[in-house]
Enzyme design. Structure first.
Site, PDB file in Angstrom:
ATOM      1  N   ASP A   7       0.881  -1.176   0.000  1.00 37.65           N
ATOM      2  CA  ASP A   7       0.000   0.000   0.000  1.00 37.65           C
ATOM      3  C   ASP A   7       0.912   1.218   0.000  1.00 37.65           C
ATOM      4  OD1 ASP A   7      -2.379   1.593   0.288  1.00 37.65           O
ATOM      5  OD2 ASP A   7      -1.944   1.790   2.417  1.00 37.65           O
ATOM      6  N   SER A   8       0.304   2.404  -0.063  1.00 41.39           N
ATOM      7  CA  SER A   8       1.105   3.620   0.049  1.00 41.39           C
ATOM      8  C   SER A   8       1.600   3.822   1.489  1.00 41.39           C
ATOM      9  CB  SER A   8       0.269   4.826  -0.374  1.00 41.39           C
ATOM     10  OG  SER A   8      -0.896   4.896   0.429  1.00 41.39           O
TER      11      SER A   8
ATOM     12  N   HIS B 282      -7.246   2.466   3.848  1.00 40.03           N
ATOM     13  CA  HIS B 282      -7.027   3.214   5.084  1.00 40.03           C
ATOM     14  C   HIS B 282      -8.333   3.363   5.896  1.00 40.03           C
ATOM     15  CE1 HIS B 282      -3.219   4.566   3.285  1.00 40.03           C
ATOM     16  NE2 HIS B 282      -2.898   5.142   4.432  1.00 40.03           N
TER      17      HIS B 282
ATOM     18  N   GLU C  47      -2.936   8.701   8.512  1.00 41.06           N
ATOM     19  CA  GLU C  47      -1.479   8.520   8.613  1.00 41.06           C
ATOM     20  C   GLU C  47      -0.929   9.284   9.822  1.00 41.06           C
ATOM     21  OE1 GLU C  47       0.886   6.741   6.905  1.00 41.06           O
ATOM     22  OE2 GLU C  47      -0.613   5.714   5.680  1.00 41.06           O
TER      23      GLU C  47
ATOM     24  N   CYS D 299      -4.422  -1.740  -1.858  1.00 41.25           N
ATOM     25  CA  CYS D 299      -4.574  -0.331  -2.168  1.00 41.25           C
ATOM     26  C   CYS D 299      -5.570  -0.201  -3.318  1.00 41.25           C
ATOM     27  CB  CYS D 299      -3.208   0.216  -2.579  1.00 41.25           C
ATOM     28  SG  CYS D 299      -3.277   1.862  -3.290  1.00 41.25           S
TER      29      CYS D 299
ATOM     30  N   CYS E  21     -11.073   2.612   0.126  1.00 40.05           N
ATOM     31  CA  CYS E  21      -9.657   2.893   0.386  1.00 40.05           C
ATOM     32  C   CYS E  21      -9.287   2.052   1.598  1.00 40.05           C
ATOM     33  CB  CYS E  21      -9.455   4.378   0.680  1.00 40.05           C
ATOM     34  SG  CYS E  21      -7.808   4.784   1.302  1.00 40.05           S
TER      35      CYS E  21
HETATM   36  N1  LIG Z   1      -4.743   2.853   0.841  1.00 39.81           N
HETATM   37  C1  LIG Z   1      -5.107   3.671  -0.222  1.00 39.81           C
HETATM   38  C2  LIG Z   1      -4.069   4.579  -0.808  1.00 39.81           C
HETATM   39  C3  LIG Z   1      -4.397   5.903  -0.271  1.00 39.81           C
HETATM   40  C4  LIG Z   1      -3.472   7.023  -0.663  1.00 39.81           C
HETATM   41  O1  LIG Z   1      -2.264   6.884  -0.502  1.00 39.81           O
HETATM   42  O2  LIG Z   1      -4.023   8.052  -1.079  1.00 39.81           O
HETATM   43  C5  LIG Z   1      -6.130   3.120  -1.153  1.00 39.81           C
HETATM   44  O3  LIG Z   1      -6.659   2.069  -0.876  1.00 39.81           O
HETATM   45  O4  LIG Z   1      -6.476   3.732  -2.116  1.00 39.81           O
END
Ligand SMILES: N[C@@H](CCC(=O)O)C(=O)O
Length: 290
Positions: free
Chosen positions: A28-29, A202, A168, A91, A200
């Site tokens: 993931d990011s 997150h 984050e 992600c 997402c």
């Molecule tokens: N975890 C994220 C990436 C979010 C991001 O870095 O903007 C996703 O599912 O899209």
């Protein structure tokens, strides 16, 4: 029986290592993919995992498709050198913008979160809301996936640019986060959605906040749960399920390891050891002896 067909373009993929023993690569990011990691621990505890957070390029959700593709290709190359047996793109943004393309370029199984999430949502509701990063929302990936499964449901997507930075920074319990969440959910509540997809990885970290705002009848769909079910099925089909004792998860990032370790504590319950991945180092790491 292990089926090597998927690795046919790269017969040396596993080297001397037994394929079943190889780790699953998750990326993931940032800390979003930890929601997928948690589901892997719950449902596939026998598997070894390596986790990569591309924190130098966080957030993905405001980036172009060309940028995302560049990052994802680098990560997959690196994962290949780690001799993973499967990759989970934990992600949504990269699943929406890069999955189809890189699947044609790499000879290893790569799973994304969008299709499993869309399938689960269609089974649960008819008025489906999706909260996602700006890039995922703009791609319409969820809308397309859902309508392809069932053209008779309605879909509303909301772009939530502030969520990833707040998560984050561990600002889940900050009243400002609730205020922001209220404004993002308002149009969906007005449309009387019956189901909401965390578009997402997150966002499941925000579950208590979102739950406190949404009407109680709205069902929440976490694609993490469903991608892990798909992973389990695919491992079984390919004969790649691990039957050996797993090794501890290793964490890598492209940015600051201390910062990632700090942001992970609430989700892991401990301070992980985090390494910096060197994309120029193409030597194969000896995963099993670590
Ligand atoms: N975890 C994220 C990436 C979010 C991001 O870095 O903007 C996703 O599912 O899209």
């Amino acid at each position: 029986m292990y089926s090597s067909s998927i690795f046919k373009n790269n017969p040396d993929h596993f080297g001397e290592q037994e394929p079943q023993r190889a780790p699953i690569g998750v990326f993931d990011s940032g800390v979003g993919g930890l929601t997928v990691l948690q589901q892997l621990y719950r449902h596939l505890p026998q598997e070894s995992i390596i986790y990569f957070g591309d924190t130098a390029h966080l957030p993905y959700g405001i980036r172009s498709q060309a940028e995302i593709l560049r990052y994802v290709r680098q990560i997959l190359n690196w994962m290949q050198h780690q001799r993973v047996k499967m990759v989970i793109m934990a992600c949504n943004t990269s699943s929406a913008l890069a999955l189809e393309i890189v699947r044609r370029e790499f000879s290893m199984p790569i799973l994304g979160v969008i299709l499993p999430g869309a399938k689960a949502a269609v089974q649960q509701g008819k008025r489906i809301g999706v909260i996602a990063t700006p890039a995922t929302a703009k791609s319409n990936a969820y809308r397309h996936a859902i309508l392809e499964i069932n053209a008779n449901v309605q879909v509303w997507q909301v772009s939530c640019p502030e969520f990833v930075p707040l998560i984050e920074q561990n600002r889940i319990h900050d009243p400002y986060t609730t205020e922001v969440a209220r404004s993002y959910l308002q149009p969906l509540i007005q449309e009387e959605i019956d189901t909401l997809i965390y578009g997402c990885t997150h966002y499941p970290h925000l579950a208590p906040v979102l739950r406190s705002i949404l009407p109680s009848q709205v069902k929440l769909v976490d694609p993490a749960v469903h991608v892990v079910a798909a992973c389990s099925q695919d491992l079984e089909l390919l004969g790649l399920s691990n039957t050996y004792p797993p090794v501890a998860t290793r964490f890598w990032v492209s940015g600051c390891p201390q910062q990632f370790a700090q942001s992970s504590i609430p989700w892991l319950g401990y301070t992980p050891t985090v390494e910096v991945a060197d994309f120029n180092d193409t030597s194969v790491s000896n995963f099993t002896s670590h």
